[in-house]
Design a protein around this motif. Structure first.
Motif, mmCIF file in Angstrom:
data_model
loop_
_atom_site.group_PDB
_atom_site.id
_atom_site.type_symbol
_atom_site.label_atom_id
_atom_site.label_comp_id
_atom_site.label_asym_id
_atom_site.label_seq_id
_atom_site.Cartn_x
_atom_site.Cartn_y
_atom_site.Cartn_z
ATOM 1 N N PHE A 111 -0.109 22.712 -12.271
ATOM 2 C CA PHE A 111 0.503 21.453 -12.691
ATOM 3 C C PHE A 111 -0.548 20.368 -12.869
ATOM 4 N N ARG A 112 -1.491 20.278 -11.934
ATOM 5 C CA ARG A 112 -2.506 19.221 -12.024
ATOM 6 C C ARG A 112 -3.420 19.415 -13.226
ATOM 7 N N ASN A 113 -3.736 20.667 -13.533
ATOM 8 C CA ASN A 113 -4.674 20.936 -14.629
ATOM 9 C C ASN A 113 -4.047 20.830 -16.009
ATOM 10 N N ASN A 114 -2.746 21.042 -16.092
ATOM 11 C CA ASN A 114 -2.139 21.197 -17.409
ATOM 12 C C ASN A 114 -1.004 20.242 -17.739
ATOM 13 N N CYS A 115 -0.536 19.496 -16.784
ATOM 14 C CA CYS A 115 0.770 18.884 -16.991
ATOM 15 C C CYS A 115 0.804 17.356 -16.938
ATOM 16 N N GLY A 116 -0.281 16.711 -17.226
ATOM 17 C CA GLY A 116 -0.220 15.259 -17.363
ATOM 18 C C GLY A 116 0.143 14.547 -16.075
ATOM 19 N N ARG A 117 1.193 13.733 -16.128
ATOM 20 C CA ARG A 117 1.532 12.861 -15.006
ATOM 21 C C ARG A 117 2.287 13.605 -13.910
ATOM 22 N N LEU A 118 1.720 13.547 -12.707
ATOM 23 C CA LEU A 118 2.346 14.102 -11.512
ATOM 24 C C LEU A 118 2.479 13.000 -10.480
ATOM 25 N N LEU A 119 3.605 13.019 -9.779
ATOM 26 C CA LEU A 119 3.828 12.006 -8.757
ATOM 27 C C LEU A 119 4.385 12.686 -7.519
ATOM 28 N N LYS A 120 3.593 12.677 -6.452
ATOM 29 C CA LYS A 120 4.040 13.278 -5.201
ATOM 30 C C LYS A 120 4.731 12.225 -4.358
ATOM 31 N N LEU A 140 5.563 20.910 -19.877
ATOM 32 C CA LEU A 140 4.684 19.756 -19.713
ATOM 33 C C LEU A 140 3.287 20.021 -20.286
ATOM 34 N N ARG A 141 2.904 21.289 -20.345
ATOM 35 C CA ARG A 141 1.595 21.648 -20.881
ATOM 36 C C ARG A 141 1.475 21.285 -22.365
ATOM 37 N N GLN A 142 2.608 21.090 -23.037
ATOM 38 C CA GLN A 142 2.576 20.762 -24.470
ATOM 39 C C GLN A 142 2.042 19.353 -24.723
ATOM 40 N N PHE A 183 9.337 13.738 -26.322
ATOM 41 C CA PHE A 183 9.749 12.744 -25.330
ATOM 42 C C PHE A 183 8.633 12.629 -24.293
ATOM 43 N N ASN A 184 8.616 11.534 -23.569
ATOM 44 C CA ASN A 184 7.652 11.363 -22.492
ATOM 45 C C ASN A 184 8.173 12.064 -21.236
ATOM 46 N N ALA A 185 7.258 12.546 -20.396
ATOM 47 C CA ALA A 185 7.684 13.321 -19.235
ATOM 48 C C ALA A 185 6.775 13.062 -18.045
ATOM 49 N N ILE A 186 7.360 13.224 -16.872
ATOM 50 C CA ILE A 186 6.637 13.101 -15.620
ATOM 51 C C ILE A 186 7.230 14.109 -14.648
ATOM 52 N N CYS A 187 6.434 14.615 -13.726
ATOM 53 C CA CYS A 187 6.923 15.532 -12.706
ATOM 54 C C CYS A 187 6.844 14.847 -11.346
ATOM 55 N N ILE A 188 7.968 14.799 -10.648
ATOM 56 C CA ILE A 188 8.036 14.218 -9.312
ATOM 57 C C ILE A 188 8.375 15.340 -8.328
ATOM 58 N N TYR A 189 7.604 15.443 -7.255
ATOM 59 C CA TYR A 189 7.818 16.527 -6.304
ATOM 60 C C TYR A 189 7.547 16.052 -4.880
ATOM 61 N N ARG A 190 8.041 16.844 -3.907
ATOM 62 C CA ARG A 190 7.876 16.466 -2.503
ATOM 63 C C ARG A 190 6.697 17.174 -1.834
ATOM 64 N N ASN A 191 6.550 18.469 -2.089
ATOM 65 C CA ASN A 191 5.564 19.268 -1.365
ATOM 66 C C ASN A 191 4.678 20.059 -2.321
#
Length: 366
Positions: free
Chosen positions: A47-56, A23-25, A31-39
């Motif tokens: 992840f917040r500093n380098n990886c674009g879209r995050l969804l908790k 995601l850092r790329q 392709f478009n990417a998003i990270c979805i996580y629980r905790n």
């Protein structure tokens, strides 16, 4: 195409580090990417500093309500593919995408799933369009244990490493000083730090001037293994020669200070630590466990010794001590090849081919 990488938590681990590097790329991704996580976890800031879209998406209620909430989110975000990194998240992904056009890709990073209940296997094997393994040794192992469906859906995707964070390959030469060595990896059944401790006792008895650093903490529930290693070193008067450094976040800079990397594996499925060490231009020693034989290309990228054979490792290492300059030169050449073979760019290119195969055209989520 929107790919959702799916995690339970953002604690530091091999798959989390890999996805973070992907995601850092950013805009370089095909392709478009998003990270979805629980905790949250130890890698949340990375992840917040380098990886674009995050969804908790927290699981505050029971699993049924969580699955419905996750399903709505995936549809609203117009996700095309969910890429799960564990069997639990694969089951969750399959169940919440039922009767949608969202496809599930699952990567197995360990051997744990071979003993899973049949109902879990049925959900993951039937619900995943592609199941990826991080080594062919691991893929063949699962095939022998029995997998369901078309075998063409079971592919190898080697892990990728962002070598930019390691800087230039470090040139080393025989300085005649104390030999600095290390091993990186958590303490538990996957690795064999006790074997390395016994190797260090042999070196000490030979009168070799060395210092060894173990990097890593004990896996949950396996704390006694770390304690056994520490007691062994204390009882054999290695306290001043061996450091148990715990968790460190400066591995690239640490490797630059080393003269050799010594590793013992029992159940590794890829060996990121081995690749990182060798890619730093560091003479690397690892046992001939099937996975290590594969990822080092049968010893091209590292020196292989016979598993659980102290005489074999000592013989190889004594040859290194006698010909350090030669080993260092070979390590530099190996590092150049490794950085091509296991780069994050090559990993992303492989992922993109798989994603395009799974979804050749942009498909609406519902």
């Amino acid at each position: 195409m929107l790919v959702a990488y799916f995690f339970g938590s953002l604690n530091r681990g091999g798959s989390e580090t890999l996805v973070c590097d992907v995601l850092r790329q950013g805009d370089k991704l095909p392709f478009n990417a998003i990270c979805i996580y629980r905790n949250e976890g130890t890698m949340s800031e990375d992840f917040r500093n380098n990886c674009g879209r995050l969804l908790k998406l927290e699981k505050k209620d029971n699993w049924a309500k969580y699955l419905l909430k996750l399903r709505r989110t995936l549809i609203q975000e117009k996700v095309t593919i969910v890429h799960a990194q564990t069997s639990l998240n694969a089951i969750t992904a399959v169940l919440c995408t039922l009767f949608t056009n969202i496809r599930v890709v699952t990567t197995f990073h360990g051997f744990y799933f071979e003993n899973a209940p049949k109902w879990k296997k049925w959900i993951v094997y039937k619900g995943s369009k592609i199941i990826a393994f991080v080594s062919d040794y691991m893929r063949q192992h699962y095939i022998q244990k029995g997998i369901w469906g078309n075998i063409d859906r079971y592919v190898v995707v080697y892990n990728g490493i962002d070598f930019n964070k390691f800087g230039d390959i470090t040139k080393r030469s025989n300085s005649g000083n104390k030999v600095e060595m290390c091993m990186v990896g958590s303490f538990g059944l996957t690795r064999n730090q006790m074997f390395v401790c016994k190797f260090l006792e042999r070196l000490n008895n030979q009168g070799v001037d060395f210092h060894f650093t173990f990097v890593g903490i004990a896996r949950k529930g396996e704390e006694e293994y770390l304690e056994e290693c520490m007691i062994f070193c204390h009882n054999h008067k290695l306290d001043e020669r061996v450091t148990f450094a715990g968790l460190r976040h400066d591995i690239p800079s640490l490797l630059k200070k080393m003269d050799a990397f010594v590793y013992a594996s029992r159940l590794d499925t890829f060996g990121i630590a081995i690749i990182e060490a060798a890619a730093s231009g560091l003479p690397t020693f690892v046992n001939d466990w099937g996975v290590m034989d594969e990822v080092t290309q049968h010893g091209k990228f590292a020196t292989l010794y016979k598993s659980n054979d102290l005489d074999s490792l000592c013989s190889k290492f004594n040859d290194f001590l006698a010909h350090r300059d030669e080993y260092c030169l070979r390590a530099i050449e190996a590092a150049k090849e490794i950085r091509k073979t296991y780069s994050i760019e090559e990993h992303i290119a492989t992922l993109n081919r798989i994603y395009r195969e799974v979804c050749p055209e942009k498909t609406p989520s519902n």
